[in-house]
Scaffold this motif. Structure first.
Motif, PDB file in Angstrom:
ATOM      1  N   ARG A  62      10.502  -3.219 -12.965  1.00 53.96           N
ATOM      2  CA  ARG A  62      10.155  -4.380 -12.160  1.00 53.96           C
ATOM      3  C   ARG A  62       8.727  -4.822 -12.455  1.00 53.96           C
ATOM      4  O   ARG A  62       7.834  -3.992 -12.684  1.00 53.96           O
ATOM      5  CB  ARG A  62      10.302  -4.026 -10.681  1.00 53.96           C
ATOM      6  N   GLN A  63       8.506  -6.115 -12.420  1.00 54.28           N
ATOM      7  CA  GLN A  63       7.163  -6.643 -12.623  1.00 54.28           C
ATOM      8  C   GLN A  63       6.322  -6.388 -11.378  1.00 54.28           C
ATOM      9  O   GLN A  63       6.752  -6.650 -10.255  1.00 54.28           O
ATOM     10  CB  GLN A  63       7.198  -8.139 -12.919  1.00 54.28           C
ATOM     11  N   ILE A  64       5.100  -5.871 -11.587  1.00 58.97           N
ATOM     12  CA  ILE A  64       4.200  -5.556 -10.478  1.00 58.97           C
ATOM     13  C   ILE A  64       3.297  -6.759 -10.225  1.00 58.97           C
ATOM     14  O   ILE A  64       2.611  -7.231 -11.136  1.00 58.97           O
ATOM     15  CB  ILE A  64       3.354  -4.311 -10.798  1.00 58.97           C
ATOM     16  N   PRO A  65       3.277  -7.278  -9.000  1.00 55.33           N
ATOM     17  CA  PRO A  65       2.430  -8.434  -8.708  1.00 55.33           C
ATOM     18  C   PRO A  65       0.956  -8.058  -8.682  1.00 55.33           C
ATOM     19  O   PRO A  65       0.588  -6.880  -8.765  1.00 55.33           O
ATOM     20  CB  PRO A  65       2.911  -8.873  -7.326  1.00 55.33           C
ATOM     21  N   ALA A  66       0.106  -9.062  -8.587  1.00 55.01           N
ATOM     22  CA  ALA A  66      -1.332  -8.827  -8.492  1.00 55.01           C
ATOM     23  C   ALA A  66      -1.638  -7.977  -7.260  1.00 55.01           C
ATOM     24  O   ALA A  66      -1.086  -8.203  -6.182  1.00 55.01           O
ATOM     25  CB  ALA A  66      -2.078 -10.159  -8.424  1.00 55.01           C
ATOM     26  N   GLN A  67      -2.537  -7.001  -7.425  1.00 54.91           N
ATOM     27  CA  GLN A  67      -2.826  -6.039  -6.376  1.00 54.91           C
ATOM     28  C   GLN A  67      -4.086  -6.410  -5.602  1.00 54.91           C
ATOM     29  O   GLN A  67      -5.029  -6.979  -6.166  1.00 54.91           O
ATOM     30  CB  GLN A  67      -2.994  -4.642  -6.976  1.00 54.91           C
ATOM     31  N   PRO A  68      -4.133  -6.097  -4.314  1.00 54.86           N
ATOM     32  CA  PRO A  68      -5.380  -6.258  -3.560  1.00 54.86           C
ATOM     33  C   PRO A  68      -6.482  -5.391  -4.162  1.00 54.86           C
ATOM     34  O   PRO A  68      -6.209  -4.361  -4.793  1.00 54.86           O
ATOM     35  CB  PRO A  68      -4.999  -5.793  -2.146  1.00 54.86           C
ATOM     36  N   TRP A  69      -7.721  -5.771  -3.925  1.00 49.12           N
ATOM     37  CA  TRP A  69      -8.841  -5.067  -4.554  1.00 49.12           C
ATOM     38  C   TRP A  69      -8.915  -3.600  -4.152  1.00 49.12           C
ATOM     39  O   TRP A  69      -9.281  -2.737  -4.951  1.00 49.12           O
ATOM     40  CB  TRP A  69     -10.156  -5.756  -4.199  1.00 49.12           C
ATOM     41  N   PHE A  70      -8.532  -3.292  -2.905  1.00 55.22           N
ATOM     42  CA  PHE A  70      -8.682  -1.918  -2.426  1.00 55.22           C
ATOM     43  C   PHE A  70      -7.576  -0.993  -2.912  1.00 55.22           C
ATOM     44  O   PHE A  70      -7.635   0.214  -2.670  1.00 55.22           O
ATOM     45  CB  PHE A  70      -8.737  -1.896  -0.892  1.00 55.22           C
ATOM     46  N   GLN A 122       0.175   1.561  -1.362  1.00 58.75           N
ATOM     47  CA  GLN A 122       0.449   1.177  -2.749  1.00 58.75           C
ATOM     48  C   GLN A 122       1.886   0.693  -2.903  1.00 58.75           C
ATOM     49  O   GLN A 122       2.149  -0.324  -3.558  1.00 58.75           O
ATOM     50  CB  GLN A 122       0.186   2.360  -3.674  1.00 58.75           C
ATOM     51  N   LEU A 123       2.833   1.380  -2.308  1.00 61.99           N
ATOM     52  CA  LEU A 123       4.229   0.952  -2.393  1.00 61.99           C
ATOM     53  C   LEU A 123       4.452  -0.366  -1.655  1.00 61.99           C
ATOM     54  O   LEU A 123       5.268  -1.197  -2.083  1.00 61.99           O
ATOM     55  CB  LEU A 123       5.140   2.037  -1.820  1.00 61.99           C
ATOM     56  N   CYS A 124       3.739  -0.563  -0.542  1.00 68.38           N
ATOM     57  CA  CYS A 124       3.847  -1.833   0.167  1.00 68.38           C
ATOM     58  C   CYS A 124       3.315  -2.993  -0.665  1.00 68.38           C
ATOM     59  O   CYS A 124       3.695  -4.150  -0.445  1.00 68.38           O
ATOM     60  CB  CYS A 124       3.098  -1.761   1.493  1.00 68.38           C
ATOM     61  N   SER A 125       2.433  -2.699  -1.613  1.00 68.16           N
ATOM     62  CA  SER A 125       1.919  -3.724  -2.527  1.00 68.16           C
ATOM     63  C   SER A 125       2.819  -3.883  -3.747  1.00 68.16           C
ATOM     64  O   SER A 125       2.419  -4.521  -4.729  1.00 68.16           O
ATOM     65  CB  SER A 125       0.499  -3.363  -2.968  1.00 68.16           C
ATOM     66  N   GLU A 126       4.022  -3.283  -3.691  1.00 68.65           N
ATOM     67  CA  GLU A 126       5.029  -3.374  -4.742  1.00 68.65           C
ATOM     68  C   GLU A 126       4.558  -2.746  -6.055  1.00 68.65           C
ATOM     69  O   GLU A 126       4.944  -3.160  -7.139  1.00 68.65           O
ATOM     70  CB  GLU A 126       5.443  -4.835  -4.972  1.00 68.65           C
ATOM     71  N   ASN A 127       3.715  -1.717  -5.932  1.00 71.79           N
ATOM     72  CA  ASN A 127       3.250  -0.976  -7.093  1.00 71.79           C
ATOM     73  C   ASN A 127       3.889   0.405  -7.044  1.00 71.79           C
ATOM     74  O   ASN A 127       3.573   1.226  -6.186  1.00 71.79           O
ATOM     75  CB  ASN A 127       1.720  -0.868  -7.083  1.00 71.79           C
ATOM     76  N   TYR A 128       4.797   0.651  -7.958  1.00 75.11           N
ATOM     77  CA  TYR A 128       5.551   1.900  -7.943  1.00 75.11           C
ATOM     78  C   TYR A 128       4.953   2.975  -8.858  1.00 75.11           C
ATOM     79  O   TYR A 128       5.554   4.032  -9.046  1.00 75.11           O
ATOM     80  CB  TYR A 128       7.011   1.650  -8.369  1.00 75.11           C
ATOM     81  N   HIS A 129       3.773   2.737  -9.426  1.00 74.51           N
ATOM     82  CA  HIS A 129       3.110   3.752 -10.265  1.00 74.51           C
ATOM     83  C   HIS A 129       2.290   4.693  -9.373  1.00 74.51           C
ATOM     84  O   HIS A 129       1.060   4.728  -9.431  1.00 74.51           O
ATOM     85  CB  HIS A 129       2.223   3.087 -11.307  1.00 74.51           C
TER      86      HIS A 129
END
Length: 688
Positions: free
Chosen positions: A537-545, A610-617
């Motif tokens: 899945r494509q990971i969207p842009a992440q918040p700075w924190f 991190q998972l709530c930001s759709e980042n699964y790494h």
């Protein structure tokens, strides 16, 4: 209610450990009147240097005569040392000082040592750097005696100065005097039990009072004529014997006479089992600060627990409840990014609340339920094997090995089995626990490796067994080259290095292999509730924190805040007192438990965000966040070096930062493993 009671009981049990400061050994040595007591000389050390030197190798020390014999000890003989003693720079030798229980000696002549110009220069350097000597009687280090500020108690500082730097008020170059006379005070108590009935005694104190006495005004036997009224000290300046003038020629030498006095004094108040207490009086006065550290840790951990409880319990359970009320059939919306069909979902977990995307909700490949947001969007990628999993698995295995070793040392220390009387015991026992824990290292590493889809399990076993020991050994070997050049006892002997390699090759490596074989072939990988999508899945842009650097620094500060007060005492023991007699392992055990709880909570919360930001790494990220407080500790170590310590010289500074970096790396590996395992358990729980 029951959970609160259990938590309260556990906390009380942990706090009770704070009283387990020191429990002495189970056996003691008693002496009868007239029995010879061996005096051992060890090394000299300074708070201005990381380099230690064997006492018998100093240029001004009298060479052994092999004339003193007591039991199995003969003067000049080297004592066999355990691994911990060797690694901490001990070099223990039987001295020519003759101590006979009950016999006072007002003055005895030892020898007259002739020192050349190079030896005088070397001696002046040692005195300038504030080196102190460590002597040992009945396993007690010779101590300088002090009084507390209110004059109510006596306390000891291990070691005594070998000389003094004298700076003239009128300016000019400083002069150096050497302490060539020592008054030894042996304090004894009636031996317990039947030995006491036979008139035997046990030693409860060993005090050393050094003095500098000039070579003139002595008897034919080399003894000072008046020990009580010493006018001139022994200055390290070669003089002409006939005129008394300074001899500045290169061939000039200085003959230094050495004498000593011995007094035995009974101490009726101090029992043998409490004889180490005087070394810890200064530390006991700071017990309130230790309690402050615990309160500080509990407050931070409590606040963090409340945050985790609110975020996870309410949010996650609220999501589940919402899906249950909606019948598990949410409305549809267009997907935010490419997504493949989900496969392998098992009934009964959180994902079961989403419904079968293809069957029940009739969702196409590029559509998702409308109400699916945050961590639920990455359910098809959250268990995707991480990049460089072949490196992460050995690190996790080595981290579990360190965790087992650390827990073992803390428990043995808190209950007094490991204590200051067991010289070198912490390192020796720690090494033994580390080697034995190779079984756990291979087991966990292989299971994680197979979970990541690894096939070459024997290669993984070898990497697990050699990665951390290899890096540690290589770094220490390079640092040893610098120490060898300085002829310091801190250098690890070549034979010890060979022994460590043999310990790794013939004991640890087979244990890691056995654990790895069992974990990979007999137990296998951990099963996941869902399979990974074919297309990431494509990971969207992440918040700075949530970005790597910011997340690691922010998350690492919280565990550091839990331990930084207790670290102050550890640093002081290692680099200011130089005694290594940190003994409040009860406090340390409590703070360590709070630290691990804090690491778990921080890592779980960071993984959820991190998972709530759709980042699964999250695999590597959880490991790095768990160990991120090591960066703050190393920064604190650097600040302590410049603000509190007086260490000078390139080699000493190199050793400080290099060994400090190794210690922080080992700590980071341990806490990183705790963070990874807790995040893994959390992710498996919410996606089951």
């Amino acid at each position: 209610m029951h959970a609160d009671v259990r938590r309260g009981t556990a906390l009380c049990a942990l706090l009770a450990l704070t009283q387990a400061f020191y429990i002495p050994g189970f056996t003691f040595k008693s002496y009868r009147d007239g029995e010879t007591i061996p005096l051992f000389v060890n090394k000299v050390y300074s708070d201005k240097s990381e380099l230690q030197y064997a006492y018998t190798e100093l240029p001004f020390v009298c060479p052994p005569t092999h004339r003193i014999k007591t039991g199995r000890f003969t003067s000049g003989a080297s004592i066999s040392l355990n691994l911990g003693e060797v690694l901490r720079g001990d070099r223990i030798t039987v001295s020519d000082y003759e101590l006979i229980m009950g016999n006072d000696e007002e003055a005895r002549y030892l020898c007259a040592q002739t020192v050349d110009q190079d030896g005088l220069k070397r001696t002046r350097e040692l005195i300038r750097d504030g080196y102190v000597a460590e002597w040992i009687v009945d396993n007690l280090p010779g101590a300088t005696s002090f009084q507390t500020t209110d004059k109510s108690r006596k306390y000891y500082a291990a070691g005594f100065k070998i000389g003094e730097e004298v700076v003239s008020k009128q300016g000019g170059l400083p002069q150096y005097l050497i302490y060539n006379h020592v008054t030894l005070v042996i304090r004894y108590h009636r031996a317990p039990g039947k030995d006491g009935d036979r008139g035997k005694k046990v030693i409860v104190g060993f005090e050393v009072f050094p003095k500098s006495i000039a070579a003139n005004n002595r008897t034919e036997d080399g003894l000072p004529k008046d020990l009580q009224n010493v006018r001139d000290p022994m200055m390290l300046i070669p003089t002409s014997n006939s005129t008394g003038e300074i001899d500045e020629s290169e061939a000039a030498t200085l003959t230094i006479p050495f004498t000593y006095s011995v007094y035995f004094r009974e101490d009726e108040q101090l029992q043998w089992q409490n004889r180490w207490d005087r070394y810890f009086v200064a530390q006991e006065d700071s017990s309130n600060v230790h309690w402050l550290a615990i309160v500080n840790s509990l407050v931070i951990a409590g606040l963090l627990t409340a945050v985790v409880a609110v975020i996870l319990a309410r949010t996650v359970r609220g999501d589940i409840k919402g899906y249950q009320e909606d019948g598990g059939k949410p409305k549809l919306k267009r997907a935010r990014g490419p997504m493949s069909p989900t496969n392998g979902m098992e009934k009964g977990g959180l994902l079961d609340q989403l419904g079968d995307l293809e069957g029940e909700a009739d969702v196409s490949d590029d559509e998702e339920p409308e109400d699916i947001t945050g961590w639920k969007l990455v359910h098809g990628d959250v268990f995707r094997a991480p990049p460089h999993g072949g490196l992460l698995a050995p690190l996790i295995g080595s981290g579990t090995q360190l965790l087992f070793m650390a827990i073992g040392i803390l428990l043995l220390s808190a209950f007094g089995i490991l204590n200051p009387s067991f010289r070198g015991g912490y390192v020796s026992v720690g090494t033994g626990l580390w080697v034995f824990a190779g079984l756990f290292s291979g087991y966990f590493s292989s299971r994680v490796y197979k979970t990541f889809g690894g096939q070459l399990w024997q290669k993984n076993v070898f990497v697990t067994a050699s990665l951390v020991p290899g890096l540690l050994f290589s770094t220490i070997f390079v640092l040893n080259l610098f120490v060898w050049i300085q002829a310091s006892s801190t250098a690890i002997p070549f034979g010890t290095l060979v022994g460590l390699v043999a310990l790794w090759l013939f004991i640890q490596l087979p244990l890691v292999y056995v654990g790895g074989w069992y974990g990979y072939t007999q137990v296998g990988s951990w099963t996941h509730p869902i399979k990974a999508n074919a297309i990431p899945r494509q990971i969207p842009a992440q918040p700075w924190f949530t970005k790597d650097v910011q997340a690691i620094l922010l998350a690492g500060f919280v565990p550091f805040a839990v331990v930084f007060i207790e670290l102050m005492f550890v640093f002081k023991s290692l680099w200011v007192d130089k005694s290594g007699y940190y003994y409040v392992f009860g406090f340390m055990a409590v703070v360590s438990v709070i630290l691990l709880v804090t690491v778990i909570e921080v890592t779980v919360m960071a993984t959820y965000i991190q998972l709530c930001s759709e980042n699964y790494h999250w695999w590597w990220q959880s490991f790095l966040i768990g160990g991120s407080s090591a960066l703050w500790i190393y920064a604190y170590l650097a600040w302590y070096f410049f603000a509190r310590l007086h260490i000078t010289g390139f080699v000493s500074s190199l050793l400080f930062f290099a060994y400090g970096g190794l210690a922080c790396a080992v700590y980071g590996l341990l806490t990183g493993t705790v963070g990874f395992l807790s995040a893994y358990a959390f992710v498996r729980r919410i996606y089951r």
